[in-house]
Design an enzyme around this catalytic site. Structure first.
Site, PDB file in Angstrom:
ATOM      1  N   ARG A 103      26.817   9.837   7.567  1.00  0.00           N
ATOM      2  CA  ARG A 103      26.157   9.882   6.263  1.00  0.00           C
ATOM      3  C   ARG A 103      25.636   8.498   5.930  1.00  0.00           C
ATOM      4  NH1 ARG A 103      29.364  11.962   0.982  1.00  0.00           N
ATOM      5  NH2 ARG A 103      30.338   9.938   1.178  1.00  0.00           N
ATOM      6  N   THR A 107      21.409   6.530   1.129  1.00  0.00           N
ATOM      7  CA  THR A 107      20.715   7.779   0.746  1.00  0.00           C
ATOM      8  C   THR A 107      21.657   8.979   0.720  1.00  0.00           C
ATOM      9  OG1 THR A 107      20.215   8.344   3.035  1.00  0.00           O
ATOM     10  CG2 THR A 107      18.611   6.963   1.884  1.00  0.00           C
ATOM     11  N   ASP A 199      38.303   8.121   3.251  1.00  0.00           N
ATOM     12  CA  ASP A 199      37.389   8.333   4.381  1.00  0.00           C
ATOM     13  C   ASP A 199      38.185   8.890   5.566  1.00  0.00           C
ATOM     14  OD1 ASP A 199      34.472   6.889   5.489  1.00  0.00           O
ATOM     15  OD2 ASP A 199      35.946   7.690   6.910  1.00  0.00           O
ATOM     16  N   ASP A 202      37.864   6.871   8.934  1.00  0.00           N
ATOM     17  CA  ASP A 202      38.592   5.594   8.874  1.00  0.00           C
ATOM     18  C   ASP A 202      40.099   5.813   8.904  1.00  0.00           C
ATOM     19  OD1 ASP A 202      36.313   4.099   8.826  1.00  0.00           O
ATOM     20  OD2 ASP A 202      36.316   3.771   6.652  1.00  0.00           O
TER      21      ASP A 202
HETATM   22  C1  PRP Z   1      32.204  12.109   6.798  1.00  0.00           C
HETATM   23  C2  PRP Z   1      32.804  13.465   7.101  1.00  0.00           C
HETATM   24  C3  PRP Z   1      31.604  14.360   7.099  1.00  0.00           C
HETATM   25  C4  PRP Z   1      30.736  13.741   6.041  1.00  0.00           C
HETATM   26  C5  PRP Z   1      30.875  14.558   4.800  1.00  0.00           C
HETATM   27  O1  PRP Z   1      31.635  11.552   7.913  1.00  0.00           O
HETATM   28  O2  PRP Z   1      33.529  13.486   8.282  1.00  0.00           O
HETATM   29  O3  PRP Z   1      30.934  14.413   8.353  1.00  0.00           O
HETATM   30  O4  PRP Z   1      31.239  12.422   5.803  1.00  0.00           O
HETATM   31  O5  PRP Z   1      30.001  14.127   3.831  1.00  0.00           O
HETATM   32  P1  PRP Z   1      28.792  15.015   3.320  1.00  0.00           P
HETATM   33  O6  PRP Z   1      29.343  16.375   3.093  1.00  0.00           O
HETATM   34  O7  PRP Z   1      28.382  14.329   2.048  1.00  0.00           O
HETATM   35  O8  PRP Z   1      27.728  14.988   4.366  1.00  0.00           O
HETATM   36  P2  PRP Z   1      30.993  10.065   7.879  1.00  0.00           P
HETATM   37  O9  PRP Z   1      29.571  10.107   7.485  1.00  0.00           O
HETATM   38  O10 PRP Z   1      31.897   9.189   7.053  1.00  0.00           O
HETATM   39  O11 PRP Z   1      31.014   9.639   9.388  1.00  0.00           O
HETATM   40  P3  PRP Z   1      32.276   9.264  10.305  1.00  0.00           P
HETATM   41  O12 PRP Z   1      33.071  10.521  10.499  1.00  0.00           O
HETATM   42  O13 PRP Z   1      31.635   8.807  11.553  1.00  0.00           O
HETATM   43  O14 PRP Z   1      33.064   8.191   9.622  1.00  0.00           O
HETATM   44  N1  URA Z   2      33.533  11.624   3.830  1.00  0.00           N
HETATM   45  C1  URA Z   2      34.852  11.350   3.800  1.00  0.00           C
HETATM   46  O1  URA Z   2      35.439  10.997   4.839  1.00  0.00           O
HETATM   47  N2  URA Z   2      35.494  11.469   2.634  1.00  0.00           N
HETATM   48  C2  URA Z   2      34.894  11.860   1.491  1.00  0.00           C
HETATM   49  O2  URA Z   2      35.555  11.950   0.453  1.00  0.00           O
HETATM   50  C3  URA Z   2      33.516  12.139   1.548  1.00  0.00           C
HETATM   51  C4  URA Z   2      32.860  12.025   2.730  1.00  0.00           C
END
Ligand code: PRP
Ligand code: URA
Length: 208
Positions: A103, A107, A199, A202
């Site tokens: 994400r 944006t 997160d 993380d």
């Molecule tokens: C997180 C999560 C989803 C997304 C959800 O991933 O694992 O894929 O955010 O958010 P949304 O519903 O608003 O799209 P992230 O973008 O943090 O990537 P990562 O798993 O690589 O840390």
């Molecule tokens: N992605 C995450 O990992 N946590 C949230 O709360 C939203 C998006």
């Protein structure tokens, strides 16, 4: 609207509380993601098609059953990775096709950076794995990709969702059922789920 299932199993709710705690370390966090996913996959696969399977027990022939569907797991990198192993343990015959989406922090739009789908969509059911359904930008993008590829039947498996995400995914793709451990209160100004767990990527991989 899509069918939305939220597990009310006491073990799921107990483990989800441990998962949310800010003191929960990555090792324990990964263990809990695995355990909760096992319960969710059990519930989400209750409608799998069975076919007859004739076998022999040590005593007699037996008219048994086996899973009659080809299943593809689609974990969304990174955070969906922790949900793969527990599903493979329960259904060893599934194939795993990774999708990389993150994400954009400014944006909030999903950015696609990896796609391991094979050329042919020779699958009956796709299970998208991602612990968090926040704005649903990532989930909607994943379903769009799978449908363009040729997937007919898709389910989304997550741990925690925001109501906003559930609504957006079900409006965009009413045919995709959503299986969760909880639907939380709301999204904050940074589109994080509240109370949520922070997160998920993380916390699994110790990169906070
Ligand atoms: C997180 C999560 C989803 C997304 C959800 O991933 O694992 O894929 O955010 O958010 P949304 O519903 O608003 O799209 P992230 O973008 O943090 O990537 P990562 O798993 O690589 O840390
Ligand atoms: N992605 C995450 O990992 N946590 C949230 O709360 C939203 C998006």
């Amino acid at each position: 609207m899509a069918q939305v299932y939220v597990s009310s199993h006491p073990l799921v709710q107990h483990k989800l509380t441990l998962l949310r705690r800010k003191e929960t370390e990555p090792k324990k966090f990964r263990e809990l993601v695995r355990e909760i996913t096992q319960f969710l996959i059990y519930e989400a696969t209750a409608d799998l098609r069975l076919v007859d399977k004739q076998i022999e027990t040590p005593l007699a022939p037996y008219a048994g059953k086996e899973i009659g569907e080809r299943i593809g797991l689609v974990p969304i990198l990174r955070a969906g990775l922790g949900m793969v192993e527990p599903v493979l343990e329960m259904i060893p015959t599934v194939r795993v096709w990774h999708l990389g989406l993150y994400r954009d922090t400014r944006t909030l739009e999903p950015v696609s950076y990896y796609n391991k789908l094979p050329p042919q969509a020779d699958v009956d059911l796709c299970l998208i794995l991602d612990p968090m359904l926040a704005t649903a930008g990532s989930a909607v993008a994943a379903v769009d990709i799978l449908k363009r590829w040729g997937a007919q039947r898709i389910k989304f498996l997550g741990l925690i969702a925001a109501p906003e995400g559930v609504q957006r995914l079900s409006q965009a793709h009413p045919d995709v059922s959503i299986h969760l451990a909880a639907i939380d209160s709301h999204l904050n100004d940074h589109a994080y789920i509240v109370p949520g767990l922070g997160d998920a990527g993380d916390r699994q991989f110790g990169t906070a």
